[in-house]
Design a protein around this motif. Structure first.
Motif, PDB file in Angstrom:
ATOM      1  N   ALA A  39       0.841  -1.197   0.000  1.00 48.92           N
ATOM      2  CA  ALA A  39       0.000   0.000   0.000  1.00 48.92           C
ATOM      3  C   ALA A  39       0.876   1.247   0.000  1.00 48.92           C
ATOM      4  CB  ALA A  39      -0.914   0.005   1.207  1.00 48.92           C
ATOM      5  N   THR A  40       0.461   2.250  -0.749  1.00 50.75           N
ATOM      6  CA  THR A  40       1.131   3.546  -0.740  1.00 50.75           C
ATOM      7  C   THR A  40       0.118   4.613  -0.376  1.00 50.75           C
ATOM      8  OG1 THR A  40       0.717   3.848  -3.114  1.00 50.75           O
ATOM      9  CG2 THR A  40       2.825   2.857  -2.460  1.00 50.75           C
ATOM     10  N   ARG A  96      -4.701   9.857  -0.289  1.00 52.00           N
ATOM     11  CA  ARG A  96      -5.082   8.846  -1.282  1.00 52.00           C
ATOM     12  C   ARG A  96      -4.295   7.566  -1.002  1.00 52.00           C
ATOM     13  NH1 ARG A  96      -7.844   8.297  -5.766  1.00 52.00           N
ATOM     14  NH2 ARG A  96      -7.200   6.853  -7.411  1.00 52.00           N
ATOM     15  N   ALA A  97      -5.025   6.474  -0.872  1.00 51.10           N
ATOM     16  CA  ALA A  97      -4.397   5.174  -0.634  1.00 51.10           C
ATOM     17  C   ALA A  97      -4.517   4.323  -1.886  1.00 51.10           C
ATOM     18  CB  ALA A  97      -5.074   4.464   0.528  1.00 51.10           C
ATOM     19  N   GLN A  98      -3.430   3.607  -2.189  1.00 57.19           N
ATOM     20  CA  GLN A  98      -3.448   2.708  -3.338  1.00 57.19           C
ATOM     21  C   GLN A  98      -2.841   1.377  -2.925  1.00 57.19           C
ATOM     22  OE1 GLN A  98      -1.633   4.129  -6.968  1.00 57.19           O
ATOM     23  NE2 GLN A  98      -2.875   2.742  -8.199  1.00 57.19           N
ATOM     24  N   ARG A 132      -1.623  -2.438  -4.258  1.00 59.62           N
ATOM     25  CA  ARG A 132      -1.271  -3.339  -5.352  1.00 59.62           C
ATOM     26  C   ARG A 132      -0.765  -4.637  -4.730  1.00 59.62           C
ATOM     27  NH1 ARG A 132       0.949   1.538  -7.458  1.00 59.62           N
ATOM     28  NH2 ARG A 132      -0.092   2.229  -9.381  1.00 59.62           N
ATOM     29  N   SER A 147      -5.410  -4.343  -7.882  1.00 59.64           N
ATOM     30  CA  SER A 147      -5.158  -2.990  -7.386  1.00 59.64           C
ATOM     31  C   SER A 147      -6.470  -2.319  -7.012  1.00 59.64           C
ATOM     32  CB  SER A 147      -4.416  -2.154  -8.432  1.00 59.64           C
ATOM     33  OG  SER A 147      -5.217  -1.983  -9.594  1.00 59.64           O
ATOM     34  N   SER A 198      -7.838   1.748  -5.168  1.00 60.68           N
ATOM     35  CA  SER A 198      -7.449   3.043  -4.618  1.00 60.68           C
ATOM     36  C   SER A 198      -8.680   3.770  -4.111  1.00 60.68           C
ATOM     37  CB  SER A 198      -6.722   3.895  -5.667  1.00 60.68           C
ATOM     38  OG  SER A 198      -7.581   4.156  -6.769  1.00 60.68           O
ATOM     39  N   THR A 224      -9.802   7.667  -1.618  1.00 63.16           N
ATOM     40  CA  THR A 224      -9.372   8.903  -0.963  1.00 63.16           C
ATOM     41  C   THR A 224     -10.087   9.055   0.368  1.00 63.16           C
ATOM     42  OG1 THR A 224      -8.994   9.952  -3.114  1.00 63.16           O
ATOM     43  CG2 THR A 224      -9.199  11.410  -1.202  1.00 63.16           C
ATOM     44  N   ALA A 231      -7.125   5.956   5.737  1.00 61.62           N
ATOM     45  CA  ALA A 231      -6.542   5.352   4.542  1.00 61.62           C
ATOM     46  C   ALA A 231      -5.804   4.061   4.874  1.00 61.62           C
ATOM     47  CB  ALA A 231      -5.593   6.343   3.879  1.00 61.62           C
ATOM     48  N   ALA A 280      -6.710   0.301   3.568  1.00 64.39           N
ATOM     49  CA  ALA A 280      -5.705  -0.481   2.844  1.00 64.39           C
ATOM     50  C   ALA A 280      -5.489  -1.837   3.510  1.00 64.39           C
ATOM     51  CB  ALA A 280      -4.396   0.294   2.764  1.00 64.39           C
TER      52      ALA A 280
END
Length: 325
Positions: free
Chosen positions: A2-3, A12-14, A16, A21, A23, A25, A32, A36
């Motif tokens: 997670a980033t 914003r979390a994403q 992969r 994937s 994402s 906000t 976040a 995630a």
């Protein structure tokens, strides 16, 4: 992996992971991160994007692994959830879970265990549903809300008389000195419980750092409701703790399961019927009620609502009448 990227006042979390994937906000980084973590868990379990793939059993397993260890009564919850995984309700998909399923669960369980046990199990499953709804966002409603609960049985009113105390102490080889054997440790815990209304688990968890002889109190660091509380000690309780105060760590070596088994064995050996270690709490609280006002008593035994003391207060009509003279 997670980033997290901050964009003005939002995060914003994403995620992969394993070729998938997602994402979203959020208003805070904490939100976040929690989102995630939940998405990563779903991907690892193979339930992400598959609303019918997750069952209530999966939810119980997740709760047992990630939530129960931090809650009071963790051991009981783990054992109970493992057992309930064998019930048909564990096979219901989360997207199909309804109040009706819990009503059927209630009726099944009532054929094998008491209404009090069923209510405790429903309380636990309700906590699972609450986490799924509010923390993990895996349910869109709370399916147990509105469920009709079975009526709890009448509270126990078992008192312990002096003859029974003497017989149990004899069976456990009690001596008026520091306990040397496991059986003597159980006897010591039994006598401490009668003086303090402490639970067996609370007594076994005590260490030297919890004891303040000059101040005449002992501290329970983690009680049933999660609070820390100070237990004032009677003169007799002080005598009992002085027997073990030179022990550097825990006062007792005996474990909870062994202590419970030894107490039951002693009760059977001296032919005392229908007595549990927890009945010491009834006896102690009833005795303490003669000396303390209701607010002090509630604080001592860890009851946030003084009205709940009535479950444990079991003075006989004769005892009450003797105070009317």
């Amino acid at each position: 992996m997670a980033t997290f990227i901050r964009r003005g006042k939002t995060w914003r979390a994403q995620v992969r992971l394993r070729g998938q994937s997602a994402s979203a906000t959020f208003d805070s980084k904490r939100q976040a991160q929690e989102w995630a973590q939940d998405i990563e868990y779903q991907i690892r379990q193979g339930t992400y994007g598959k609303p019918n793939a997750g069952t209530f059993g999966d939810l119980m397993k997740r709760f047992a692994e990630s939530v129960s260890p931090s809650r009071a009564g963790a051991r009981w919850e783990a054992v109970r959830l493992k057992k309930l995984l064998k019930d048909p309700i564990s096979q219901i998909f989360l997207s199909e879970l309804k109040t009706q399923h819990f009503a059927e669960f209630r009726d099944r369980r009532l054929t094998t265990v008491s209404s009090g046990a069923v209510n405790r199990e429903i309380n636990l499953l309700s906590a699972v549903c609450r986490y799924a709804l509010r923390e993990w966002h895996l349910l869109d409603h709370h399916p147990i809300q509105g469920l009709e609960r079975p009526r709890n049985p009448r509270p126990r009113d078992r008192r312990i008389n002096e003859q029974e105390i003497d017989r149990l102490c004899t069976a456990l080889d009690w001596r008026e000195m520091a306990p040397q054997t496991y059986r003597q440790e159980v006897a010591w815990a039994f006598l401490v419980a009668l003086e303090t209304a402490m639970r067996l688990g609370e007594i076994l968890a005590l260490t030297r750092d919890d004891l303040d002889i000059p101040g005449r109190y002992v501290t329970v660091q983690n009680s049933k409701n999660g609070d820390k509380r100070h237990i004032p000690l009677s003169r007799r309780a002080v005598e009992l703790f002085q027997m073990v105060e030179d022990r550097s760590r825990g006062f007792l070596r005996v474990g909870r399961d062994m202590a419970s088994a030894m107490f039951r064995r002693a009760r059977i050996d001296v032919e005392i019927d229908d007595l549990r270690f927890h009945d010491t709490r009834h006896e102690a609280l009833t005795r303490l009620a003669r000396k303390l006002d209701v607010l002090d008593l509630a604080r001592m035994v860890g009851h946030r609502d003084p009205r709940s003391l009535m479950i444990y207060y079991n003075a006989t009509a004769t005892e009450i009448a003797s105070r009317l003279d």
